[in-house]
Design a protein around this motif. Structure first.
Motif, PDB file in Angstrom:
ATOM      1  N   ARG A 139     -40.058 -25.693 -12.672  1.00  0.00           N
ATOM      2  CA  ARG A 139     -41.285 -26.419 -13.007  1.00  0.00           C
ATOM      3  C   ARG A 139     -40.999 -27.741 -13.716  1.00  0.00           C
ATOM      4  O   ARG A 139     -41.821 -28.659 -13.676  1.00  0.00           O
ATOM      5  N   THR A 140     -39.849 -27.835 -14.371  1.00  0.00           N
ATOM      6  CA  THR A 140     -39.452 -29.076 -15.036  1.00  0.00           C
ATOM      7  C   THR A 140     -37.984 -29.358 -14.748  1.00  0.00           C
ATOM      8  O   THR A 140     -37.255 -28.500 -14.254  1.00  0.00           O
ATOM      9  N   GLU A 141     -37.566 -30.559 -15.069  1.00  0.00           N
ATOM     10  CA  GLU A 141     -36.161 -30.897 -14.963  1.00  0.00           C
ATOM     11  C   GLU A 141     -35.370 -30.148 -16.041  1.00  0.00           C
ATOM     12  O   GLU A 141     -35.911 -29.742 -17.075  1.00  0.00           O
ATOM     13  N   VAL A 142     -34.086 -29.953 -15.795  1.00  0.00           N
ATOM     14  CA  VAL A 142     -33.221 -29.251 -16.740  1.00  0.00           C
ATOM     15  C   VAL A 142     -33.101 -30.076 -18.023  1.00  0.00           C
ATOM     16  O   VAL A 142     -32.790 -31.276 -17.977  1.00  0.00           O
ATOM     17  N   THR A 143     -33.334 -29.454 -19.166  1.00  0.00           N
ATOM     18  CA  THR A 143     -33.294 -30.171 -20.438  1.00  0.00           C
ATOM     19  C   THR A 143     -31.877 -30.226 -21.015  1.00  0.00           C
ATOM     20  O   THR A 143     -30.993 -29.461 -20.633  1.00  0.00           O
ATOM     21  N   ALA A 144     -31.713 -31.118 -21.985  1.00  0.00           N
ATOM     22  CA  ALA A 144     -30.434 -31.218 -22.681  1.00  0.00           C
ATOM     23  C   ALA A 144     -30.117 -29.913 -23.404  1.00  0.00           C
ATOM     24  O   ALA A 144     -28.955 -29.489 -23.458  1.00  0.00           O
ATOM     25  N   ALA A 145     -31.135 -29.252 -23.958  1.00  0.00           N
ATOM     26  CA  ALA A 145     -30.915 -27.982 -24.658  1.00  0.00           C
ATOM     27  C   ALA A 145     -30.450 -26.898 -23.703  1.00  0.00           C
ATOM     28  O   ALA A 145     -29.541 -26.118 -24.022  1.00  0.00           O
ATOM     29  N   SER A 146     -31.043 -26.824 -22.512  1.00  0.00           N
ATOM     30  CA  SER A 146     -30.637 -25.817 -21.534  1.00  0.00           C
ATOM     31  C   SER A 146     -29.208 -26.060 -21.051  1.00  0.00           C
ATOM     32  O   SER A 146     -28.428 -25.126 -20.861  1.00  0.00           O
ATOM     33  N   TYR A 147     -28.865 -27.327 -20.867  1.00  0.00           N
ATOM     34  CA  TYR A 147     -27.506 -27.629 -20.427  1.00  0.00           C
ATOM     35  C   TYR A 147     -26.502 -27.286 -21.527  1.00  0.00           C
ATOM     36  O   TYR A 147     -25.418 -26.758 -21.256  1.00  0.00           O
ATOM     37  N   ALA A 148     -26.858 -27.559 -22.786  1.00  0.00           N
ATOM     38  CA  ALA A 148     -25.977 -27.219 -23.904  1.00  0.00           C
ATOM     39  C   ALA A 148     -25.723 -25.720 -23.958  1.00  0.00           C
ATOM     40  O   ALA A 148     -24.607 -25.269 -24.254  1.00  0.00           O
ATOM     41  N   ALA A 149     -26.751 -24.915 -23.665  1.00  0.00           N
ATOM     42  CA  ALA A 149     -26.578 -23.462 -23.645  1.00  0.00           C
ATOM     43  C   ALA A 149     -25.578 -23.053 -22.575  1.00  0.00           C
ATOM     44  O   ALA A 149     -24.785 -22.122 -22.761  1.00  0.00           O
ATOM     45  N   CYS A 150     -25.595 -23.742 -21.439  1.00  0.00           N
ATOM     46  CA  CYS A 150     -24.646 -23.447 -20.360  1.00  0.00           C
ATOM     47  C   CYS A 150     -23.219 -23.814 -20.779  1.00  0.00           C
ATOM     48  O   CYS A 150     -22.265 -23.099 -20.470  1.00  0.00           O
ATOM     49  N   VAL A 151     -23.080 -24.928 -21.491  1.00  0.00           N
ATOM     50  CA  VAL A 151     -21.763 -25.314 -22.002  1.00  0.00           C
ATOM     51  C   VAL A 151     -21.268 -24.278 -23.004  1.00  0.00           C
ATOM     52  O   VAL A 151     -20.118 -23.837 -22.958  1.00  0.00           O
ATOM     53  N   ASN A 152     -22.144 -23.870 -23.901  1.00  0.00           N
ATOM     54  CA  ASN A 152     -21.758 -22.878 -24.912  1.00  0.00           C
ATOM     55  C   ASN A 152     -21.357 -21.541 -24.290  1.00  0.00           C
ATOM     56  O   ASN A 152     -20.535 -20.800 -24.844  1.00  0.00           O
ATOM     57  N   ALA A 153     -21.929 -21.236 -23.129  1.00  0.00           N
ATOM     58  CA  ALA A 153     -21.590 -19.997 -22.426  1.00  0.00           C
ATOM     59  C   ALA A 153     -20.310 -20.132 -21.617  1.00  0.00           C
ATOM     60  O   ALA A 153     -19.859 -19.161 -21.000  1.00  0.00           O
ATOM     61  N   GLY A 154     -19.732 -21.320 -21.593  1.00  0.00           N
ATOM     62  CA  GLY A 154     -18.486 -21.529 -20.866  1.00  0.00           C
ATOM     63  C   GLY A 154     -18.659 -21.700 -19.373  1.00  0.00           C
ATOM     64  O   GLY A 154     -17.697 -21.620 -18.618  1.00  0.00           O
ATOM     65  N   LYS A 155     -19.874 -21.958 -18.929  1.00  0.00           N
ATOM     66  CA  LYS A 155     -20.134 -22.069 -17.488  1.00  0.00           C
ATOM     67  C   LYS A 155     -20.367 -23.503 -17.033  1.00  0.00           C
ATOM     68  O   LYS A 155     -20.467 -23.765 -15.837  1.00  0.00           O
ATOM     69  N   CYS A 156     -20.491 -24.433 -17.973  1.00  0.00           N
ATOM     70  CA  CYS A 156     -20.697 -25.846 -17.653  1.00  0.00           C
ATOM     71  C   CYS A 156     -19.748 -26.679 -18.496  1.00  0.00           C
ATOM     72  O   CYS A 156     -19.226 -26.213 -19.520  1.00  0.00           O
ATOM     73  N   THR A 157     -19.524 -27.917 -18.097  1.00  0.00           N
ATOM     74  CA  THR A 157     -18.683 -28.839 -18.870  1.00  0.00           C
ATOM     75  C   THR A 157     -19.535 -29.968 -19.425  1.00  0.00           C
ATOM     76  O   THR A 157     -20.574 -30.312 -18.859  1.00  0.00           O
ATOM     77  N   ASP A 158     -19.072 -30.551 -20.537  1.00  0.00           N
ATOM     78  CA  ASP A 158     -19.787 -31.697 -21.106  1.00  0.00           C
ATOM     79  C   ASP A 158     -18.962 -32.975 -20.993  1.00  0.00           C
ATOM     80  O   ASP A 158     -19.058 -33.878 -21.816  1.00  0.00           O
ATOM     81  N   THR A 159     -18.166 -33.060 -19.949  1.00  0.00           N
ATOM     82  CA  THR A 159     -17.364 -34.249 -19.693  1.00  0.00           C
ATOM     83  C   THR A 159     -18.251 -35.491 -19.587  1.00  0.00           C
ATOM     84  O   THR A 159     -19.191 -35.530 -18.791  1.00  0.00           O
TER      85      THR A 159
END
Length: 324
Positions: A139-159
């Motif tokens: 329903r909305t674009e992915v937020t910075a907070a949601s992406y940070a949660a993915c990084v914290n879970a080890g599934k995304c990078t913050d390069t």
């Protein structure tokens, strides 16, 4: 029904987009409209890399701990359930338990997504025939907070996640609800995959934005853009994106927001295997004239491109038939 678009036709779309200036290969240069109209605001010099990073910088860094994702779900009140609990059977003053409210029929989509019925249409300025199946779209674009949660879970990078100075949102206080930007194509794909979703196809995105068979020129209808979206039109020149979902008047028929303006959104297409360019859709907060935020307007970026006006929205197939 699987979505499909003729690969040859999509390839032609890239050629036409390139010819009219829609495609760009350097961070900071907004794609032009299909009619050749220039983007709003001062255009940075072409072929310049984003501040602090080259446009082709690698993104294969190991996952690292990102900023703490802000919780958006208010906690429940445990005392409320205790105070309102029913007395045990046979107890004096016992109150019969209330009947449970009927469960709303499910549309087969996860929370935070809306079901878009499929169909066939003629896509984009090149009139490409496309068929789209039913899909669930964020329903909305992915937020910075949601992406940070993915990084914290080890599934995304913050390069290079803060590539855009003032327009960056990752880890920036007060911007947790703004779209995640400064992600390249691979990072966008990885985020959606980590949620059990995927990036939308180019034709799926346009079908949803135009309201399916309604063929809307803008997600909200035929009225010219004004205050239905986050953009730099009407004299309001912006320097960053807006919180997602801030413009409900600009939603499509299913209530999906920010399909025009705010940030471009990465998509896939049948042509992806033949080159480094990818289609992005929706226009951005930098755009200031109506043709740049029309539903049929394609934008193009190299897979390693990252900047402050390009983000993520995910889709998935429905888990059940549509409720009657």
């Amino acid at each position: 029904m699987r979505s499909h678009t003729t690969p040859l036709a999509v390839s032609s779309l890239f050629l036409a987009a390139a010819a009219c200036g829609a495609l760009t290969a350097a961070c900071g240069a907004s794609p032009a409209a299909p009619d050749g109209s220039p983007p709003a605001g001062p255009a940075p010099a072409a072929l310049t890399a984003p501040e602090g990073a080259a446009a082709g910088a690698p993104t294969a860094a190991a996952p690292k701990t990102g900023p703490t994702a802000a919780s958006t779900q208010p906690g429940g009140d445990p005392t409320a359930a205790q105070a309102g609990g029913a007395s045990a059977p046979g107890q004096a003053g016992a109150v019969p338990a209330a009947s449970a409210a009927p469960t709303a029929p499910s549309d087969g989509c996860p929370d935070g997504m809306a079901r878009v019925p499929g169909g066939s249409f003629v896509m984009g300025p090149l009139k490409v025939k496309a068929t789209v199946g039913d899909l669930c779209m964020d329903r909305t674009e992915v937020t910075a907070a949601s992406y940070a949660a993915c990084v914290n879970a080890g599934k995304c990078t913050d390069t290079l996640a803060n590539c855009a100075k003032e327009a960056s949102t990752y880890g920036v206080a007060g911007k947790e609800k703004q779209p995640m930007v400064c992600v390249d194509f691979a990072q966008a794909q990885a985020y959606c995959a980590a949620q059990g979703k995927r990036l939308p196809r180019d034709d799926e995105w346009e079908w949803a934005a135009r309201g399916g068979e309604e063929a809307r020129p803008y997600p909200w209808g035929g009225e010219a853009p004004k205050d239905q979206l986050c953009w730099s039109g009407g004299g309001a020149v912006r320097k960053t994106a807006c919180d997602v979902g801030s413009f409900p008047a600009g939603a499509n028929p299913q209530g999906i927001q920010d399909l025009a303006g705010n940030v471009f959104e990465w998509t896939t297409s049948a042509n992806d295997g033949s080159g480094k360019m990818r289609v992005a859709r929706g226009g951005s907060w930098r755009d200031g004239i109506p043709p740049l935020v029309r539903t049929a307007r394609p934008g193009g970026f190299e897979v390693t491109y990252r900047c402050g006006f390009l983000g993520i929205r995910c889709v998935t197939e429905p888990a059940a038939p549509a409720a009657k």
